[in-house]
Design an enzyme around this catalytic site. Structure first.
Site, short mmCIF file in Angstrom:
data_model
loop_
_atom_site.label_atom_id
_atom_site.label_comp_id
_atom_site.label_asym_id
_atom_site.label_seq_id
_atom_site.Cartn_x
_atom_site.Cartn_y
_atom_site.Cartn_z
N ASP A 1 31.76 31.89 44.00
CA ASP A 1 30.84 32.79 43.31
C ASP A 1 31.38 34.22 43.21
O ASP A 1 31.46 34.92 44.20
CB ASP A 1 29.49 32.78 44.04
CG ASP A 1 28.41 33.49 43.24
OD1 ASP A 1 28.67 33.86 42.08
OD2 ASP A 1 27.31 33.67 43.78
N ASP B 1 31.36 35.57 35.15
CA ASP B 1 30.71 35.00 36.33
C ASP B 1 31.03 33.52 36.52
O ASP B 1 30.69 32.70 35.67
CB ASP B 1 29.20 35.21 36.17
CG ASP B 1 28.41 34.71 37.36
OD1 ASP B 1 28.94 34.77 38.49
OD2 ASP B 1 27.27 34.26 37.17
#
Ligand SMILES: *[C@@H]1O[C@H](CO)[C@@H](O)[C@H](O)[C@H]1NC(C)=O
Ligand SMILES: *[C@@H]1O[C@H](CO)[C@@H](O)[C@H](O)[C@H]1NC(C)=O
Ligand SMILES: *[C@@H]1O[C@H](CO)[C@@H](O)[C@H](O)[C@H]1NC(C)=O
Length: 415
Positions: A98, A287
């Site tokens: 992440d 992302d």
């Protein structure tokens, strides 16, 4: 102003500490495999729903740096994971990669909790992270962490949270998160000391001298199968064999809230580099925790009109007929003065997975979704993994910049 000052101060500090390390030229970057796992049981509607919930959390996260600050939600439908060992002897976990959060923690799978070993030392801190829809809290330990399976990336005394409670990961194959975003995203996650940060694995790898620069290169080749080992992460540099041409670096944007993440400025046109503008130069983020390509509501409506797409109830995605596919044009992303073509093939959901997401075999579904708010709010797009699968990207936290390059798969036809 305060932010700019902090940024300058940070830059100076980093430059000062990076210098002696950068001169150790024998340290090569370390590459480890990145896997993708798709759990389509919940349907693509769930992918869009999860991406949206995450987008909302990302927007809110920057406005409340306190112990209750919401941070990005994990996307249970699609996960890009790496194998991570913790402790000595190491217990192996499957952690979600992440770039939109920065805490590393394990124990989401209750039958595989953190287990202290001879390399573990308990810190007095308790960590709590609230997700858009879910949370975790637990104890902070310092421990040996091995990223990947060959031991090349072994770091010591890494802060790892051992979850005592977690929600939102039920039924997934994820054991926790490897947060590789900006270190400041750990602010507010230590319960009794909201002003203290926890060094990320990238920070610790540099401090330990395992890598010479705090860079993480991300590569994932487009795939039409649900589970795939098509990707890799490179710590401490990039893997030049995975991209073509040169990397184009841009500074992390100064526009909030995108500036808190791997935030960049970009514009998007449809049809040609000078074609119909969908999104004027604006800020958003790149992302690894988002699946689709999300754009501001106004840009999304325009894209929908230009493509003649309809919103499909069953899948939650935009749908077009084969005849419309013939007319579908490329999107062009302009980042730091360079233009990146995102072909019609790149804009479509893999057709071999249509039925798995509740769609019909002969329709074509698009991976462009609505971020959920109008443009001009500082987080007008999220270039998720559907975008990242067509380019090589690197997040360089030493220099607070982002790099992008084309790959052999940028224009590939695979759907
Ligand atoms: C854990 O690591 C942090 C950061 O490296 C360090 O400041 C702290 O003293 C360590 N605590 C323990 C108990 O090892
Ligand atoms: C897949 O997702 C469904 C629905 O979200 C969930 O119930 C199921 O447990 C998940 N399975 C795995 C193996 O991740
Ligand atoms: C949780 O961990 C146990 C023990 O390693 C494993 O058997 C099980 O499959 C895991 N659950 C999921 C959903 O991955």
């Amino acid at each position: 102003m305060l932010r700019l000052y902090t940024f300058l101060l940070l830059t100076l500090t980093l430059t000062a500490t990076a210098y002696p390390l950068a001169s150790i030229s024998h340290i090569n970057p370390i590459t480890i495999p990145l896997a993708r796992y798709l759990n389509l049981t919940g349907g693509a509607a769930k992918i869009l729903e999860n991406d949206r919930a995450r987008a909302n959390a990302l927007k809110l996260g920057s406005f409340a740096k306190d112990p209750a600050a919401p941070v990005p939600v994990a996307n249970a439908a699609t996960s890009y994971t790496v194998q991570v060992g913790v402790g000595s002897p190491a217990q192996t976990y499957n952690l979600l990669v992440d770039t939109g959060s920065s805490n590393t923690w394990v124990g989401a799978n209750k039958t595989k909790p953190y287990r202290p070993s001879k390399s573990s030392s308990r810190t007095p801190d308790e960590v709590a992270v609230k997700y858009g829809s879910g949370s975790f809290s637990g104890e902070l330990w310092n421990d040996t962490v091995i990223i990947g399976s060959n031991g090349a990336l072994t770091i010591s005394k890494q802060g790892v949270a051992a979850a005592i409670m977690s929600t939102g990961f039920e039924g997934s194959n994820i054991d926790g998160i490897l947060g590789i975003g900006p270190t400041d995203l750990t602010l507010g996650t230590i319960k009794d000391d909201p002003k203290k940060t926890i060094p990320t694995v990238t920070d610790t790898a540099q401090t330990d001298g395992v890598i010479s620069s705090r860079e993480v290169g991300v590569f994932f080749a487009p795939t039409t199968s649900s589970d795939s080992n098509n990707g890799e992460l490179t710590f401490g540099g990039v893997n030049p064999s995975k991209f073509t041409g040169s990397l184009n670096y841009v500074d992390i944007t100064s526009t909030s809230p995108a500036s808190n993440y791997v935030g960049i400025d970009q514009s998007i046109t449809y049809g040609s580099p000078s074609g119909t503008q969908i999104l004027g130069t604006t800020s958003g983020i790149v992302d690894t925790g988002t699946t689709l390509l999300l754009i501001a509501t106004d840009a999304f409506s325009q894209y929908k009109t230009l493509t003649n797409a309809v919103a499909d109830k069953a899948t939650g995605l935009l749908k077009i007929a084969p005849a419309q596919y013939d007319n579908l044009q490329s999107l062009f992303f302009t980042i730091g003065g360079e233009t990146y073509e995102f072909t019609k093939d790149a804009q479509t959901w893999p057709r071999s997975l249509n039925e798995q997401v509740g769609g019909d075999a002969n329709s074509i579904y698009l991976i462009v979704g609505d971020v959920g708010s109008k443009s001009g709010q500082g987080l007008d797009f999220i270039n998720g993994m559907s975008f990242l699968e067509r380019f090589y990207t690197v997040y360089d936290s030493d220099n607070s910049r982002f790099g992008i390059a084309k790959t052999a798969q940028t224009l590939a036809i695979c759907n």
